[in-house]
Design an enzyme around this catalytic site. Structure first.
Site, mmCIF file in Angstrom:
data_model
loop_
_atom_site.group_PDB
_atom_site.id
_atom_site.type_symbol
_atom_site.label_atom_id
_atom_site.label_comp_id
_atom_site.label_asym_id
_atom_site.label_seq_id
_atom_site.Cartn_x
_atom_site.Cartn_y
_atom_site.Cartn_z
ATOM 1 N N LYS A 10 0.671 -1.391 0.743
ATOM 2 C CA LYS A 10 0.104 0.216 -0.135
ATOM 3 C C LYS A 10 1.088 1.436 0.364
ATOM 4 O O LYS A 10 2.328 0.773 0.204
ATOM 5 C CB LYS A 10 -1.228 -0.134 1.127
ATOM 6 C CG LYS A 10 -2.376 -1.556 1.565
ATOM 7 C CD LYS A 10 -2.789 -1.536 2.198
ATOM 8 C CE LYS A 10 -3.943 -2.344 2.180
ATOM 9 N NZ LYS A 10 -4.857 -2.742 3.608
ATOM 10 N N TYR A 50 -12.083 -2.881 -3.337
ATOM 11 C CA TYR A 50 -12.130 -3.308 -1.460
ATOM 12 C C TYR A 50 -14.445 -3.305 -1.850
ATOM 13 O O TYR A 50 -14.449 -2.896 -0.559
ATOM 14 C CB TYR A 50 -12.009 -1.758 -0.919
ATOM 15 C CG TYR A 50 -10.408 -2.191 -0.391
ATOM 16 C CD1 TYR A 50 -10.158 -3.168 0.084
ATOM 17 C CD2 TYR A 50 -9.594 -1.778 -0.618
ATOM 18 C CE1 TYR A 50 -9.085 -3.411 0.659
ATOM 19 C CE2 TYR A 50 -7.862 -1.335 -0.530
ATOM 20 C CZ TYR A 50 -7.779 -2.821 0.440
ATOM 21 O OH TYR A 50 -6.227 -3.185 1.236
ATOM 22 N N PHE A 58 -15.405 2.655 7.193
ATOM 23 C CA PHE A 58 -13.828 2.976 6.656
ATOM 24 C C PHE A 58 -13.587 3.139 5.466
ATOM 25 O O PHE A 58 -12.997 3.674 4.694
ATOM 26 C CB PHE A 58 -13.030 2.298 7.735
ATOM 27 C CG PHE A 58 -13.114 0.107 7.307
ATOM 28 C CD1 PHE A 58 -12.645 0.219 6.523
ATOM 29 C CD2 PHE A 58 -14.148 -0.166 8.246
ATOM 30 C CE1 PHE A 58 -12.716 -1.036 6.186
ATOM 31 C CE2 PHE A 58 -13.871 -1.738 8.592
ATOM 32 C CZ PHE A 58 -13.287 -1.796 6.646
ATOM 33 N N THR A 92 -5.018 -8.185 10.503
ATOM 34 C CA THR A 92 -5.542 -6.576 10.342
ATOM 35 C C THR A 92 -5.168 -5.737 11.024
ATOM 36 O O THR A 92 -4.765 -5.397 10.220
ATOM 37 C CB THR A 92 -7.049 -6.474 9.484
ATOM 38 O OG1 THR A 92 -7.445 -7.677 8.578
ATOM 39 C CG2 THR A 92 -7.224 -5.429 8.997
ATOM 40 N N ASN A 113 -2.190 -0.534 7.699
ATOM 41 C CA ASN A 113 -1.518 -1.783 7.547
ATOM 42 C C ASN A 113 -0.844 -1.885 6.676
ATOM 43 O O ASN A 113 -0.352 -3.122 6.732
ATOM 44 C CB ASN A 113 -2.192 -2.592 8.070
ATOM 45 C CG ASN A 113 -3.738 -2.817 7.196
ATOM 46 O OD1 ASN A 113 -3.667 -2.067 5.986
ATOM 47 N ND2 ASN A 113 -3.966 -3.392 7.637
ATOM 48 N N HIS A 116 -1.632 -5.713 1.596
ATOM 49 C CA HIS A 116 -2.754 -6.169 1.385
ATOM 50 C C HIS A 116 -2.590 -7.687 0.515
ATOM 51 O O HIS A 116 -1.086 -7.690 -0.233
ATOM 52 C CB HIS A 116 -4.311 -5.627 -0.482
ATOM 53 C CG HIS A 116 -4.222 -6.454 -0.186
ATOM 54 N ND1 HIS A 116 -5.692 -7.042 0.214
ATOM 55 C CD2 HIS A 116 -5.041 -6.977 -2.040
ATOM 56 C CE1 HIS A 116 -6.674 -7.078 -0.511
ATOM 57 N NE2 HIS A 116 -6.359 -7.662 -1.381
ATOM 58 N N GLU A 127 -9.098 -10.805 -7.934
ATOM 59 C CA GLU A 127 -7.804 -9.603 -7.793
ATOM 60 C C GLU A 127 -7.010 -8.929 -7.982
ATOM 61 O O GLU A 127 -6.817 -8.305 -9.291
ATOM 62 C CB GLU A 127 -7.725 -9.658 -6.103
ATOM 63 C CG GLU A 127 -8.990 -9.183 -5.725
ATOM 64 C CD GLU A 127 -8.072 -9.286 -3.431
ATOM 65 O OE1 GLU A 127 -7.102 -9.785 -3.561
ATOM 66 O OE2 GLU A 127 -9.293 -9.110 -2.804
HETATM 67 P P1 IDP Z 1 -7.300 -7.200 5.424
HETATM 68 O O1 IDP Z 1 -6.780 -6.219 4.803
HETATM 69 O O2 IDP Z 1 -6.675 -8.048 6.651
HETATM 70 O O3 IDP Z 1 -7.899 -8.879 4.702
HETATM 71 P P2 IDP Z 1 -10.341 -6.681 5.717
HETATM 72 O O4 IDP Z 1 -11.106 -6.393 6.867
HETATM 73 O O5 IDP Z 1 -10.544 -7.088 4.180
HETATM 74 O O6 IDP Z 1 -8.565 -6.452 6.152
HETATM 75 O O7 IDP Z 1 -10.178 -4.854 5.352
HETATM 76 C C1 IDP Z 1 -9.504 -4.374 4.523
HETATM 77 C C2 IDP Z 1 -8.594 -2.956 5.310
HETATM 78 O O8 IDP Z 1 -9.605 -2.133 4.954
HETATM 79 C C3 IDP Z 1 -8.229 -3.135 6.094
HETATM 80 O O9 IDP Z 1 -6.846 -4.041 5.603
HETATM 81 C C4 IDP Z 1 -7.430 -1.883 6.454
HETATM 82 O O10 IDP Z 1 -6.355 -1.869 5.402
HETATM 83 C C5 IDP Z 1 -9.115 -1.669 6.113
HETATM 84 N N1 IDP Z 1 -10.010 -1.685 7.168
HETATM 85 C C6 IDP Z 1 -10.611 -2.315 8.126
HETATM 86 N N2 IDP Z 1 -10.695 -2.738 9.423
HETATM 87 C C7 IDP Z 1 -10.498 -1.091 9.738
HETATM 88 C C8 IDP Z 1 -10.692 -0.507 10.620
HETATM 89 O O11 IDP Z 1 -11.844 -0.885 11.766
HETATM 90 N N3 IDP Z 1 -10.748 0.716 10.487
HETATM 91 C C9 IDP Z 1 -10.088 1.098 9.850
HETATM 92 N N4 IDP Z 1 -9.403 0.959 8.259
HETATM 93 C C10 IDP Z 1 -10.225 -0.406 8.358
HETATM 94 MG MG MG Z 2 -9.772 -8.359 2.670
#
Ligand code: IDP
Ligand code: MG
Length: 152
Positions: A10, A50, A58, A92, A113, A116, A127
């Site tokens: 990212k 997404y 978010f 995550t 984070n 991805h 994807e």
């Molecule tokens: P993942 O990336 O571990 O698969 P997902 O639940 O698919 O996690 O969420 C996609 C992305 O959305 C996360 O990597 C993160 O960047 C963002 N995200 C997920 N949950 C939150 C949150 O509670 N607050 C802010 N950003 C979030």
């Molecule tokens: Mg995900």
């Protein structure tokens, strides 16, 4: 079983000059990079990629974050690579990610984070198709595949 997965560094990873360091973790594990590119994601592509999160609070911030700078998108290939890369990426929320995972070692905030990775065969296929054309894949053999794998 040999699989392909979609992984993306990212914008925060690129801005913090962590691209090489993170890529080298995959390489050292014996995972093959069969396509990779740096690109700016359009708002449309971000919203499609997404899409499953479109009703989450978010979502707006997530789309702004992922379009805020270049990403480094990759297709990785290897045995059980979808699960293995998810394990290498970590939880995550980086605060809950194990030390030794990418998020556990380089990130601290869920909204930043740094990486991805596809979470299933279905999302990997979807994807990869969103970011890459079949013609971009390089089919090659690594010279040490017979050392990495018992049965290449
Ligand atoms: P993942 O990336 O571990 O698969 P997902 O639940 O698919 O996690 O969420 C996609 C992305 O959305 C996360 O990597 C993160 O960047 C963002 N995200 C997920 N949950 C939150 C949150 O509670 N607050 C802010 N950003 C979030
Ligand atoms: Mg995900």
């Amino acid at each position: 079983m040999k699989q392909r997965t979609f992984t993306m560094l990212k914008p925060d990873a690129l801005k913090r000059r962590l691209t090489g360091e993170i890529l080298s973790r995959f390489e050292k594990r014996g995972i093959k990079v069969i396509a990779a590119k740096t690109l700016m994601i359009s708002e449309d592509l971000a919203k499609t990629h997404y899409g499953e999160h479109s009703d989450k609070p978010f979502f707006g911030d997530l789309v702004s974050y992922i379009t805020s700078g270049p990403v480094f998108a990759m297709v990785l290939e290897g045995d059980d690579v979808i699960t293995q890369v998810r394990k290498m990426v970590g939880a995550t929320n980086p605060k809950e990610a194990d030390v030794g995972t990418i998020r556990g070692d380089y990130a601290i905030d869920t909204g930043r984070n740094i990486v991805h990775a596809s979470d299933s065969e279905e999302s990997a296929k979807r994807e990869i198709g969103l970011f890459f054309d079949e013609s971009e894949f390089c089919d090659y053999v690594l010279p040490d595949e017979n050392i990495i794998y018992e049965e290449p």
